[in-house]
Design an enzyme around this catalytic site. Sequence first.
Site, short mmCIF file in Angstrom:
data_model
loop_
_atom_site.label_atom_id
_atom_site.label_comp_id
_atom_site.label_asym_id
_atom_site.label_seq_id
_atom_site.Cartn_x
_atom_site.Cartn_y
_atom_site.Cartn_z
N ASP A 149 0.87 -1.10 0.19
CA ASP A 149 0.04 -0.11 0.22
C ASP A 149 1.33 1.41 -0.26
O ASP A 149 1.66 1.93 0.98
CB ASP A 149 -0.66 -0.22 1.19
CG ASP A 149 -2.13 0.91 1.12
OD1 ASP A 149 -2.17 1.86 0.23
OD2 ASP A 149 -2.26 1.41 2.44
N GLU A 183 -2.12 11.21 -0.36
CA GLU A 183 -3.68 9.58 -0.32
C GLU A 183 -4.06 9.54 0.88
O GLU A 183 -5.33 9.26 1.77
CB GLU A 183 -3.86 8.44 -1.50
CG GLU A 183 -5.39 8.03 -1.77
CD GLU A 183 -4.84 6.86 -0.25
OE1 GLU A 183 -5.72 6.04 -0.64
OE2 GLU A 183 -4.40 6.79 0.54
N ASP A 212 -4.88 0.58 -6.43
CA ASP A 212 -4.11 0.35 -5.16
C ASP A 212 -4.51 -0.65 -4.23
O ASP A 212 -5.41 -1.12 -3.87
CB ASP A 212 -5.38 1.47 -4.15
CG ASP A 212 -4.76 2.03 -2.72
OD1 ASP A 212 -4.47 1.43 -2.78
OD2 ASP A 212 -5.86 2.89 -2.18
N ASP A 318 0.23 -7.25 -15.50
CA ASP A 318 -0.63 -7.65 -16.69
C ASP A 318 -1.74 -7.53 -17.52
O ASP A 318 -2.36 -6.97 -18.20
CB ASP A 318 -0.07 -9.31 -16.78
CG ASP A 318 0.92 -9.59 -17.67
OD1 ASP A 318 2.39 -8.49 -17.61
OD2 ASP A 318 0.92 -10.89 -16.59
N1 TRP Z 1 -5.35 2.78 0.64
C1 TRP Z 1 -6.92 2.86 0.67
C2 TRP Z 1 -6.87 2.62 1.95
O1 TRP Z 1 -5.77 3.02 2.72
C3 TRP Z 1 -6.60 1.37 0.73
C4 TRP Z 1 -8.35 0.67 0.76
C5 TRP Z 1 -9.45 0.43 1.64
C6 TRP Z 1 -8.59 0.40 -0.99
N2 TRP Z 1 -10.47 -0.47 0.49
C7 TRP Z 1 -9.85 -0.04 -1.07
C8 TRP Z 1 -8.48 1.09 -1.92
C9 TRP Z 1 -11.03 0.14 -1.35
C10 TRP Z 1 -9.38 0.82 -3.01
C11 TRP Z 1 -10.33 0.05 -2.68
O2 TRP Z 1 -8.18 3.05 2.36
ZN ZN Z 2 -3.81 3.19 -0.22
#
Ligand code: TRP
Ligand code: ZN
Length: 450
Positions: A149, A183, A212, A318
């Site tokens: 992450d 983020e 992500d 990919d």
């Molecule tokens: N970076 C996101 C967060 O900390 C990780 C995450 C949690 C996420 N739920 C998600 C990323 C759903 C994409 C979709 O909240």
């Molecule tokens: Zn994240």
Amino acid sequence: MRSSRPGPLRPLRRRAAAVAAVAVTALLAVTPASYGSAPAAAPAAPAARALAAPDIPLANVKAHLTQFQSIAAANGGNRAHGRPGYKASVDHVKAKLDAAGFTTTVQQFTSSGATGYNLIADWPGGDPGQVLMTGAHLDSVSTGAGINDNGSGSAAVLEAALAVSRARLQPAKHLRFAWWGAEELGIVGSKHYVNSLSTTDRSRISGYINLDMVASPNAGYFVYDDDPAIEKVFKDWYAGIGVPTEIETEGDGRSDHAPFKTAGIPVGGLFTGAGRVKTAAQATKWGGTSGQAFDRCYHSSCDSTANINDTALDRNSDALAHALWTLGTQAAPAPGTSFENTTDVAVPDGGAAVTSTVTVTGRTGNAPSALRVDVDIKHTWRGDLVVDLLAPDGTAYRLKNSSSSDSADDVVAAYTVNASTETANGAWRLRVQDVAAQDTGYIDSWKLTF
Ligand code: TRP
Ligand code: ZN
Ligand code: CA
């Protein structure tokens, strides 16, 4: 009667001439080496054939993760917003992109009293009116290196961009890549980017793909359930390797696609799970451990290069390349395509509104600013009629008001609607209401031309 009178001779002869013309064209198209072979051997036009995406080398993606780990180690153990490890990550990714021929831009913003950075990389060429964007957040939380992450998404997007460069891809769409800052502080960088765009530049983005957390150690294979075209290209890729996917439900709007979606831009993405626990059914279909989080190191100090599922990282890299090659090289739909409904709908006299539906499919992005609406309503007093176009989300566009002095019959007209804030795909309706007694009629047909 009329068609049978001249006999079959004339139509037959015209058909033979057409076949001959096709044969000549085909012969002209063959290469000198195969000249004289059957016309059927003529090669397909290269522009019509979709290019296959390259296999993204897992070793390359993992090398980026090793770099992120080293950057964190050299900067207090993290790559968080406002810390030196974040800016070092930006510099590292930027240098790779600059060397590969991208036009890079660093956008600054302020959050929690510290300067944040978004890195934007444009691949030269493509239609500036159709920008396909792909992004990942490059910052970590302050408690660790953030390798899954979101080193994973950052590395996959970087390597896909580098693959575009290696292939010297000349896509129909303009390709833009982004690495977002802050983020983890509340989707700050991507929000800042979307808000900083002019309305025109925003409308030029035909889609945004977000990565992500795409290599969670106890991985699930989740596809965002947003834009149907983006979702389909990912699902098709996974179906092709026989791996089932599920729709992403672990917090919609919890990553950088959210500001794009809010702005009405079609979004999609890939995800392998965060803190949520894998079910027994999911472990059966994907392997891994049920009753355990997809990522037990989510937002923890153990989110290091040891916290990466290589198979998931390889597949999602990919899959992303496949999406870019497929969606990016897809030309704009031929202008002038119509979607029509010719089923009659009675309009009750002085009564309730009725609607007729036209379903638009296969489009990416928004409807045109000059959407043509052809209406054919048969009626004995057109002044009784109020006519609206309803977008898929229900937004009404008034085409015609009622008027007691408009005494002609029928509404046979072409209207132009600025529908550029509406998603093109979906069920559009023509709504017709007869607001005065005595004269009646029906919707004969209507169509939308994109
Ligand atoms: N970076 C996101 C967060 O900390 C990780 C995450 C949690 C996420 N739920 C998600 C990323 C759903 C994409 C979709 O909240
Ligand atoms: Zn994240
Ligand atoms: Ca009437």
